[in-house]
Design a protein around this motif. Sequence first.
Motif, mmCIF file in Angstrom:
data_model
loop_
_atom_site.group_PDB
_atom_site.id
_atom_site.type_symbol
_atom_site.label_atom_id
_atom_site.label_comp_id
_atom_site.label_asym_id
_atom_site.label_seq_id
_atom_site.Cartn_x
_atom_site.Cartn_y
_atom_site.Cartn_z
ATOM 1 N N LEU A 23 0.853 -1.179 0.000
ATOM 2 C CA LEU A 23 0.000 0.000 0.000
ATOM 3 C C LEU A 23 0.890 1.229 0.000
ATOM 4 N N GLU A 24 0.367 2.336 -0.447
ATOM 5 C CA GLU A 24 1.149 3.570 -0.351
ATOM 6 C C GLU A 24 1.251 3.919 1.132
ATOM 7 N N GLY A 26 2.605 1.753 3.388
ATOM 8 C CA GLY A 26 2.515 0.581 4.243
ATOM 9 C C GLY A 26 2.215 -0.682 3.477
ATOM 10 N N GLN A 27 1.585 -1.637 4.165
ATOM 11 C CA GLN A 27 1.225 -2.913 3.554
ATOM 12 C C GLN A 27 0.078 -3.535 4.321
ATOM 13 N N VAL A 28 -0.582 -4.506 3.685
ATOM 14 C CA VAL A 28 -1.617 -5.287 4.352
ATOM 15 C C VAL A 28 -1.308 -6.765 4.136
ATOM 16 N N ARG A 29 -1.345 -7.510 5.222
ATOM 17 C CA ARG A 29 -1.233 -8.966 5.163
ATOM 18 C C ARG A 29 -2.667 -9.495 5.229
ATOM 19 N N VAL A 30 -3.065 -10.243 4.223
ATOM 20 C CA VAL A 30 -4.432 -10.768 4.160
ATOM 21 C C VAL A 30 -4.429 -12.128 4.857
ATOM 22 N N ILE A 31 -4.922 -12.154 6.085
ATOM 23 C CA ILE A 31 -4.944 -13.378 6.869
ATOM 24 C C ILE A 31 -6.112 -14.258 6.440
ATOM 25 N N ALA A 32 -7.271 -13.651 6.239
ATOM 26 C CA ALA A 32 -8.452 -14.384 5.768
ATOM 27 C C ALA A 32 -9.240 -13.473 4.838
ATOM 28 N N GLY A 33 -9.931 -14.092 3.876
ATOM 29 C CA GLY A 33 -10.703 -13.312 2.917
ATOM 30 C C GLY A 33 -9.824 -12.793 1.799
ATOM 31 N N ASN A 34 -10.207 -11.646 1.267
ATOM 32 C CA ASN A 34 -9.427 -11.070 0.178
ATOM 33 C C ASN A 34 -9.461 -9.547 0.239
ATOM 34 N N TRP A 35 -8.424 -8.956 -0.321
ATOM 35 C CA TRP A 35 -8.343 -7.508 -0.535
ATOM 36 C C TRP A 35 -8.148 -7.379 -2.042
ATOM 37 N N PHE A 45 -15.868 -20.605 6.935
ATOM 38 C CA PHE A 45 -17.201 -21.189 6.758
ATOM 39 C C PHE A 45 -18.257 -20.158 6.407
ATOM 40 N N SER A 46 -17.927 -18.896 6.531
ATOM 41 C CA SER A 46 -18.852 -17.829 6.156
ATOM 42 C C SER A 46 -18.023 -16.683 5.575
ATOM 43 N N PRO A 47 -18.656 -15.802 4.821
ATOM 44 C CA PRO A 47 -17.907 -14.688 4.244
ATOM 45 C C PRO A 47 -17.357 -13.772 5.346
ATOM 46 N N LEU A 48 -16.029 -13.620 5.361
ATOM 47 C CA LEU A 48 -15.385 -12.759 6.346
ATOM 48 C C LEU A 48 -14.015 -12.346 5.847
ATOM 49 N N PHE A 49 -13.391 -11.416 6.571
ATOM 50 C CA PHE A 49 -12.020 -11.026 6.260
ATOM 51 C C PHE A 49 -11.286 -10.687 7.549
ATOM 52 N N LEU A 50 -9.965 -10.822 7.499
ATOM 53 C CA LEU A 50 -9.087 -10.417 8.594
ATOM 54 C C LEU A 50 -7.802 -9.897 7.971
ATOM 55 N N TYR A 51 -7.503 -8.620 8.221
ATOM 56 C CA TYR A 51 -6.321 -7.965 7.662
ATOM 57 C C TYR A 51 -5.416 -7.480 8.781
ATOM 58 N N HIS A 52 -4.103 -7.563 8.542
ATOM 59 C CA HIS A 52 -3.114 -6.940 9.418
ATOM 60 C C HIS A 52 -2.443 -5.840 8.605
ATOM 61 N N LEU A 53 -2.719 -4.601 8.970
ATOM 62 C CA LEU A 53 -2.135 -3.465 8.255
ATOM 63 C C LEU A 53 -0.954 -2.903 9.025
ATOM 64 N N THR A 54 0.105 -2.606 8.315
ATOM 65 C CA THR A 54 1.240 -1.875 8.843
ATOM 66 C C THR A 54 1.265 -0.554 8.091
ATOM 67 N N GLU A 60 -2.528 7.048 4.525
ATOM 68 C CA GLU A 60 -3.982 6.998 4.529
ATOM 69 C C GLU A 60 -4.423 5.882 3.591
ATOM 70 N N VAL A 61 -5.344 5.050 4.067
ATOM 71 C CA VAL A 61 -5.806 3.924 3.257
ATOM 72 C C VAL A 61 -7.302 3.715 3.482
ATOM 73 N N GLU A 62 -7.996 3.392 2.397
ATOM 74 C CA GLU A 62 -9.401 3.044 2.496
ATOM 75 C C GLU A 62 -9.506 1.527 2.470
ATOM 76 N N VAL A 63 -10.001 0.964 3.556
ATOM 77 C CA VAL A 63 -10.135 -0.483 3.688
ATOM 78 C C VAL A 63 -11.472 -0.895 3.078
ATOM 79 N N PRO A 64 -11.429 -1.795 2.077
ATOM 80 C CA PRO A 64 -12.688 -2.232 1.472
ATOM 81 C C PRO A 64 -13.484 -3.116 2.428
ATOM 82 N N VAL A 65 -14.724 -2.723 2.689
ATOM 83 C CA VAL A 65 -15.603 -3.497 3.560
ATOM 84 C C VAL A 65 -16.943 -3.641 2.855
ATOM 85 N N ASP A 66 -17.334 -4.880 2.601
ATOM 86 C CA ASP A 66 -18.639 -5.164 2.015
ATOM 87 C C ASP A 66 -19.698 -4.505 2.897
#
Length: 157
Positions: A23-24, A26-35, A45-54, A60-66
């Motif tokens: 990311l500009e 920083g970075q994001v590690r996608v632990i679960a789901g997708n970016w 087992f259900s639609p979800l996400f888990l991100y670790h952002l540094t 400044e970053v806009e995190v996509p959230v359904d």
Amino acid sequence: RDQKFTEPGFDGMTPDELPIRKLEGGQVRVIAGNWGDTISKVHTFSPLFLYHLTLFEGAEVEVPVDPTFAAGVYTADGEVEINKASQVERSLLTLFEPGEGNVLLKAQSDAQIMVMGGVPLDQPMASYGPFVMSTSEELQQVMNDYREGKMGEVEWE
């Protein structure tokens, strides 16, 4: 509810096996789901996400959230401004209801942030210790099954 008695499993992965998206600032590690097209191999087992952002100070970053997801932002380290409104310090969790959509983060200092979300379960829950079921009767049954050794054994390598 319909997957409570699914055969258990575990996706053990090292940090190096989890995808990272630059990311500009920083970075994001996608632990679960997708970016976007950065997709974790962790099964859910259900639609979800888990991100670790540094993020570095000023990033400044806009995190996509359904918009159908509930979400949370946990500031593990540093200070972060969320949605141009609240400044959140280390060790605080900010929750978002379904319908709120994307989350805008601005690092006020170098920061480590966990962002998570998923489809709300919207179903009854009964819990005791590590057990979560839909009714108190199911909870009592699963606790009895555990006490009687009916939940199998863990094989350690």
